[in-house]
Write an enzyme that holds these catalytic residues in place. Structure first.
Site, PDB file in Angstrom:
ATOM      1  N   ASP A 531       0.846  -1.194   0.000  1.00 27.27           N
ATOM      2  CA  ASP A 531       0.000   0.000   0.000  1.00 27.27           C
ATOM      3  C   ASP A 531       0.883   1.245   0.000  1.00 27.27           C
ATOM      4  OD1 ASP A 531       0.525   0.794   2.886  1.00 27.27           O
ATOM      5  OD2 ASP A 531      -0.311  -1.209   3.182  1.00 27.27           O
ATOM      6  N   GLU A 611      22.382 -22.414 -18.456  1.00 30.34           N
ATOM      7  CA  GLU A 611      21.481 -21.524 -17.704  1.00 30.34           C
ATOM      8  C   GLU A 611      22.254 -20.349 -17.113  1.00 30.34           C
ATOM      9  OE1 GLU A 611      17.930 -24.445 -16.071  1.00 30.34           O
ATOM     10  OE2 GLU A 611      19.905 -24.565 -15.107  1.00 30.34           O
TER      11      GLU A 611
END
Ligand code: GLA
Length: 725
Positions: A531, A611
């Protein structure tokens, strides 16, 4: 001037670049809402109509005509006790137990700067960026004063609202509800767009028709919560991403909240939003004050996209205090999903070695480094380094990490305690718990009473003692349960939840004052406290404990409506994913995490050489795109719930560069080609794509799009950088 005042008619108009907000203190002194919409120089008082409405009461002065009813009129701050039976914004209890008041206009003040709020975060403004209109209402019989504060950010088209309540009378009162804003619409049909969810699946987009019934969302958990986000859109029925009237309302508060919307008997729509009134009963002795949190509003005729740009810009400029600003983006590695509670010095340094080889900047040691913390049963509250477990001091670990070229970050959860901890054994009375009853347990932990200064001060001291043991660049502040037991030795239960949040903000403020360069990541089991209140102190918030890229597409889609990518914590994690078991390739995981702060939450030693090379490339790409991601305009280019593809772009403010991202999330045999239409480019310009090497006309990229070919796999993805020639 962004605030215009017609002294004679007592009409107040807040002017922004494209909107006007108007209200009137009428002849009776009631503050009526007249207008919030496209910019006007006119006055909208003619919109008010007065009719004899059955079972709608009248104030004494108008009793005879029967046509003046607060039950029907649009208002700025409707209160209980004035005959308005809709959702109200304000309710107080008098010394005699009655719940009533009669708020009437007294005066106004205008200031050429933005107001501040005692104990609560409020959007900031440099000189000349905002004006404040303060309107004083008073309840004559009790002497209670209610100040309505309006912050007008003209250039940004944003208006903030807040409320200051002062008991100016002689008898105590109890505030039962103090919402931050009310939006009354006289006509039209609206939807409520809100973002619901749960732990590991936050902020799911939902559009609810506002009917002749109360639509109510919120949180009673003492936190803004995973369940609902305190930011909503009142959207005209025909509005969409790119067009239509929409009102945004965002509460800058991290505690419980409510948002109520309803269509009344006369087809008028009301939206009320504020901190929750559940378990709230705030006593005010004569002379005492209470501030309601800030609500940040906007209106646009141009749909969700414009609303999003306004909030992103506003949060970045006026709300988020950001020590990261102007510095190169940091790519971090976090130990949580790599090791959970099972680590020591060697584990952390192995992660550091791996991260350094891949080109990362920061290592964050998550939960498990302190007290007797080897699982979630023990140790919370004991903020001293478990050197026995680590096998070295924190100072040494930081120095070793730095030697590998990485900065150091650490996890804390200051508001919590395990019963099985030294802190609890020493101070069992510091937790929120009702005497004579068993508390509610959650993740085996109890909540410390942060409304109490001595509790905060003690924890602050022990946290600082940790932070002072070496150069700590980053702090992850977690909060892993909801509040259930409301009793405090020092205050009545009705004050606790609010005072708790004030205590939290004060703690964060003290931390920031002492460590101004410290980057704090907010977290609450992922995004349970995502928030604008937290963002004022923690410039980024861990978006979700769900790191599965497929789910993240949906979570981040919802999050993007109000919150800019630079505030959204997002990491690449290992597969099969620890929350869903899903296997999504590294490329799609990387692209998805780049819609946020970007980092890794895995053990690099488990990656193949191939990777590793891909991770190096991702990090290089991210560094290149980071300024655009942090500062550009965010465009949602698809609806990932319905379109089978999540597509979004970051576009430079001048339209000269755009980063297009997509991940498909539904694959079927015989798939269609998806065309993603860009936005925000310059129509007349040509754009070179760094990946395809081709040159494209801006007009066609926006008018027809770019094709995404079907692939024989789930979660196919792509990332294209377009630069104007
Ligand atoms: C919460 C956080 C996680 C992790 C754990 C540690 O769930 O959201 O990221 O920090 O706590 O206990």
């Amino acid at each position: 001037m962004s605030v215009l005042i017609d002294q004679k008619k007592r009409i107040f108009t807040l002017q922004t670049a494209h909107t006007s907000y108007q209200m009137q203190a009428d002849e009776l002194g009631y503050l009526l809402h007249l207008y919030y919409g496209p910019k006007t120089d006119g006055e909208a008082d003619y919109l008010l109509t007065f009719l004899d409405r059955g079972f709608s009461g009248n104030p004494k002065e108008k009793a005879e005509g029967k046509s003046y009813s607060l039950d029907v009129l649009p208002q700025e701050y409707p209160f209980k006790g004035g005959g308005d039976y809709r959702s109200i914004a304000f309710c107080m209890e008098n010394a005699d137990g009655t719940q009533c008041c009669d708020l009437r206009y007294r005066s106004y003040e205008l200031e050429n700067k933005k107001y501040r709020l005692p104990g609560l975060p409020a959007a900031r403004a440099e000189e000349g960026e905002a004006q404040t209109l303060e309107i004083l209402l008073e309840d004559g019989p009790s002497g209670v004063e209610v100040r309505l504060l309006y912050g007008v950010y003209e250039a940004e088209d944003m208006i903030t609202r807040s409320i200051l309540i002062r008991n100016g009378g002689k008898a105590p009162v109890v505030i039962r509800r103090a919402a931050s804003c009310c939006l009354d619409r006289l006509s039209g049909s609206y939807d409520l767009v809100h973002f619901h969810g749960r732990h590991t699946m936050e902020r799911q987009f939902e559009r609810t028709r506002i009917r002749h019934a109360l639509t109510s969302i919120g949180s009673r958990r003492g936190m803004s919560s995973h369940d609902h986000n305190p930011a909503v859109i009142l959207a005209a029925r025909e509005s969409c991403e790119t067009a239509g009237e929409v009102y945004g309302s965002m509460l800058a508060y991290s505690g419980g909240f409510f948002c109520e919307a309803e269509k009344d008997r006369y087809e008028q729509t009301r939206l009320v939003m504020g901190m929750t009134d559940d378990q709230f009963a705030y006593p005010l002795e004569p002379g005492e004050e209470l501030a309601a949190p800030e609500c940040i509003l906007t209106f646009t005729e141009d749909g969700f996209r414009t609303l999003t740009h306004r909030y992103h810009d506003f949060l970045r400029k006026h709300v988020i205090r950001d020590p990261r600003k102007g510095k190169p983006a940091q790519v971090l590695i976090n130990s949580w999903e790599a090791a959970y509670f099972n680590f020591d010095r060697e584990t952390i340094l192995r992660l550091a070695d791996g991260a350094a080889q891949l080109g990362m900047d920061l290592l964050v040691m998550d939960d498990g480094w302190f007290g007797d913390r080897s699982d979630d049963l023990h140790g919370l509250g004991d903020w001293y380094v478990n050197e026995k477990k680590l096998g070295c001091s924190l100072g040494e670990l930081i120095a070793e990490t730095e030697r590998r070229g990485l900065k150091f970050g650490i996890w804390i959860e200051p508001e919590m305690v395990n019963e099985n901890s030294d802190l609890f054994r020493a101070h069992p009375d510091w937790v929120l718990r009702v005497p004579g009853r068993e508390p509610v347990y959650s993740r085996n932990q109890l909540v410390l009473d942060f409304s109490r200064k001595e509790v905060r001060e003690s924890i602050f001291g022990s946290i600082c003692a940790v932070l002072d043991q070496g150069r700590i660049a980053y702090l992850k502040w977690d909060y892993n349960r909801s509040i259930a037991d409301l009793y405090s030795a020092e205050r009545v239960p009705g004050k606790i939840l609010y005072d708790y949040i004030l205590g939290l903000y004060e703690f964060l403020e003290m931390l920031e004052a002492r460590y101004p360069a410290l980057v704090i990541e907010g977290c609450s089991g992922g995004g349970g406290r995502f928030d604008a209140g937290m963002l004022a102190y923690t410039p980024q918030i861990w978006c979700s404990d769900n790191t599965d890229a497929g789910d993240r597409l949906l979570i981040q889609y919802g999050t993007s409506f109000f919150y800019p990518a630079v505030s959204v914590g997002a990491h690449v994690s290992a597969v099969p994913n620890h929350q869903t078991g899903r296997v999504i390739d590294l490329k799609a995981r990387g692209i998805t995490a780049m819609a946020g702060t970007f980092g890794y939450e895995l053990d690099p030693s488990g990656l193949s050489e191939e990777e590793k090379e891909e991770v190096r490339t991702q990090i290089r790409d991210f560094r290149r795109y980071a300024p655009l991601i942090a500062e550009g305009d965010y465009y949602r280019l698809s609806d990932p719930f319905t379109d089978g593809i999540a597509a979004w772009a970051f576009v430079a403010k001048d339209g000269k560069q755009a980063l297009l991202n997509y991940v498909t999330n539904q694959n079927h045999a015989g798939m269609d080609v998806k065309y993603i239409r860009l936005a925000g480019l310059e129509r007349e310009r040509m754009y070179r794509c760094a990946q395809t090497g081709r040159i494209y006309p801006g007009s066609i990229l926006m008018g027809a799009g770019i094709p995404v070919m079907p692939e024989m796999k789930d979660y196919a993805s792509g990332q294209y950088l377009f630069t104007a020639e």
